[in-house]
Design a protein around this motif. Sequence first.
Motif, short mmCIF file in Angstrom:
data_model
loop_
_atom_site.label_atom_id
_atom_site.label_comp_id
_atom_site.label_asym_id
_atom_site.label_seq_id
_atom_site.Cartn_x
_atom_site.Cartn_y
_atom_site.Cartn_z
N GLY A 70 0.78 -1.22 0.00
CA GLY A 70 0.00 0.00 0.00
C GLY A 70 0.82 1.28 0.00
N LYS A 71 2.15 1.18 -0.07
CA LYS A 71 3.00 2.37 -0.08
C LYS A 71 3.05 2.98 -1.48
N ASN A 72 3.47 4.25 -1.53
CA ASN A 72 3.81 4.83 -2.82
C ASN A 72 5.10 4.18 -3.31
N VAL A 73 5.11 3.81 -4.57
CA VAL A 73 6.22 3.00 -5.09
C VAL A 73 6.75 3.59 -6.40
N ILE A 74 8.08 3.52 -6.56
CA ILE A 74 8.69 3.65 -7.88
C ILE A 74 9.19 2.27 -8.24
N GLU A 75 8.66 1.73 -9.34
CA GLU A 75 9.06 0.41 -9.81
C GLU A 75 10.19 0.57 -10.81
N THR A 76 11.30 -0.14 -10.57
CA THR A 76 12.43 -0.09 -11.49
C THR A 76 13.15 -1.42 -11.46
N ALA A 77 13.76 -1.78 -12.57
CA ALA A 77 14.37 -3.11 -12.69
C ALA A 77 15.57 -3.30 -11.77
N ASN A 78 16.22 -2.21 -11.40
CA ASN A 78 17.44 -2.32 -10.60
C ASN A 78 17.38 -1.33 -9.43
N PRO A 79 16.74 -1.69 -8.31
CA PRO A 79 16.61 -0.76 -7.19
C PRO A 79 17.95 -0.31 -6.60
N TYR A 80 18.95 -1.18 -6.63
CA TYR A 80 20.25 -0.80 -6.05
C TYR A 80 20.91 0.30 -6.89
N LEU A 81 20.79 0.19 -8.21
CA LEU A 81 21.29 1.25 -9.08
C LEU A 81 20.48 2.52 -8.85
N ALA A 82 19.17 2.39 -8.66
CA ALA A 82 18.34 3.56 -8.37
C ALA A 82 18.79 4.23 -7.09
N PHE A 83 19.12 3.44 -6.07
CA PHE A 83 19.63 3.98 -4.81
C PHE A 83 20.89 4.82 -5.06
N ALA A 84 21.82 4.30 -5.86
CA ALA A 84 23.05 5.03 -6.16
C ALA A 84 22.74 6.35 -6.87
N LYS A 85 21.79 6.30 -7.81
CA LYS A 85 21.45 7.53 -8.54
C LYS A 85 20.76 8.55 -7.65
N LEU A 86 19.93 8.08 -6.73
CA LEU A 86 19.26 9.01 -5.81
C LEU A 86 20.26 9.62 -4.83
N LEU A 87 21.21 8.82 -4.35
CA LEU A 87 22.26 9.38 -3.49
C LEU A 87 23.00 10.50 -4.23
N THR A 88 23.30 10.24 -5.49
CA THR A 88 23.99 11.25 -6.29
C THR A 88 23.14 12.51 -6.43
N LEU A 89 21.86 12.33 -6.71
CA LEU A 89 20.96 13.46 -6.91
C LEU A 89 20.84 14.32 -5.65
N PHE A 90 20.68 13.68 -4.50
CA PHE A 90 20.40 14.43 -3.27
C PHE A 90 21.66 14.91 -2.54
N HIS A 91 22.80 14.26 -2.77
CA HIS A 91 23.94 14.55 -1.91
C HIS A 91 25.21 14.99 -2.62
N VAL A 92 25.36 14.71 -3.91
CA VAL A 92 26.63 15.02 -4.58
C VAL A 92 26.54 16.39 -5.23
N ARG A 93 27.44 17.26 -4.83
CA ARG A 93 27.51 18.61 -5.40
C ARG A 93 28.94 18.89 -5.87
N SER A 94 29.08 19.47 -7.02
CA SER A 94 30.40 19.87 -7.48
C SER A 94 30.90 21.05 -6.67
N PRO A 95 32.14 20.98 -6.16
CA PRO A 95 32.66 22.10 -5.39
C PRO A 95 32.83 23.35 -6.25
N LYS A 96 32.66 24.51 -5.66
CA LYS A 96 32.85 25.76 -6.37
C LYS A 96 34.32 25.93 -6.73
#
Length: 347
Positions: A70-96
């Motif tokens: 009953g949760k909201n879900v994103i369905e994807t073939a490779n959840p572990y790869l999705a985890f890596a991409k989300l970590l990159t999106l939310f936490h990785v910033r190029s230094p100034k």
Amino acid sequence: MHMNKSLQELADYLDGKVIGDPSVLVSGLASLDDAREGEITFLANPRYAAKVASTKASAVVLPPGADGHGKNVIETANPYLAFAKLLTLFHVRSPKPQGVMPGAFVGANVALGADVTVYPGATVLDGSKLGDRVVIYPGAVVYQGVTIGDDVTIHANTVIRERCIIGNRVIIHSGVVIGSDGFGYAPDGEQWFKIPQVGIVIIEDDVEVGANCTIDRAALEVTRIGKGTKIDNLVQIAHNCQIGENCMIVAQVGIAGSTKIGKHVTFAGQSAVVGHLTIGDNSMIGAKSGVACNLPAGSLVSGIPAYDHRQWLKTSAIVPKLPEMKKTLGTLEKRIADLENLLNSKK
């Protein structure tokens, strides 16, 4: 920097499918156990599937067909790869970009690309070339005539020796030495005459080199690390080695000189290869294994010396039973001897 993304935006980013409310906002990600409202979590290992029902996350990344409870879900073939991409999106910033900072040393005729950062205490010697967005941290030393591509990060106390070439998007962690002399000596009576190591190391695009690795320069030509290869901490790669693309080399691996490694080869921790061998594409070398002969493509080996992994598993299962088997063998030998004596006494 705080970021909010709708579930639909994240699904588009992951090339996934939303099941539930696509307008739910997500501000970060966490594990199934620790996630809170407003965060997204993921299930990569089916053994933890029951935790999906109890997680407090606002959404879960799941493989196709998994129970979302009953949760909201994103369905994807490779959840572990999705985890890596989300970590990159939310936490990785190029230094100034900071430019060449006070306390850094840059020698003569050094070509600097756009948006370069050279931190205090870093050294770039004469005739080197740095691409765009290169970052060199304190204590790193780039010798004469080195070429470094775009978007390269060189962490503290790394040494890149003369004339070596680093590709684009390479990450080199602290304490790495690239281009140290290969271990080459000619016998001279009871002494050893050093063979000059006049080749270089080429690190191709998208390689990552873990902390305190050493990659030796070739005696004459090139030691090469292929595109996309990932090297863990404390790995030694000797002179003249040719490492193929997208290999995975885990901590404390040792690869002796002039070894040729194919594409997508995996070396588990503390495995080793003697020199002048060829290892075929898509091979896997088990932990602590010692490879002493050429391996065809697709090999899966373990042991010292390394041989077929399935056979090694069977052999390893027998080893703890050897004392009992020896005792049984001794008993059988005695019984046979007693029977022979009995038969001889009746002749």
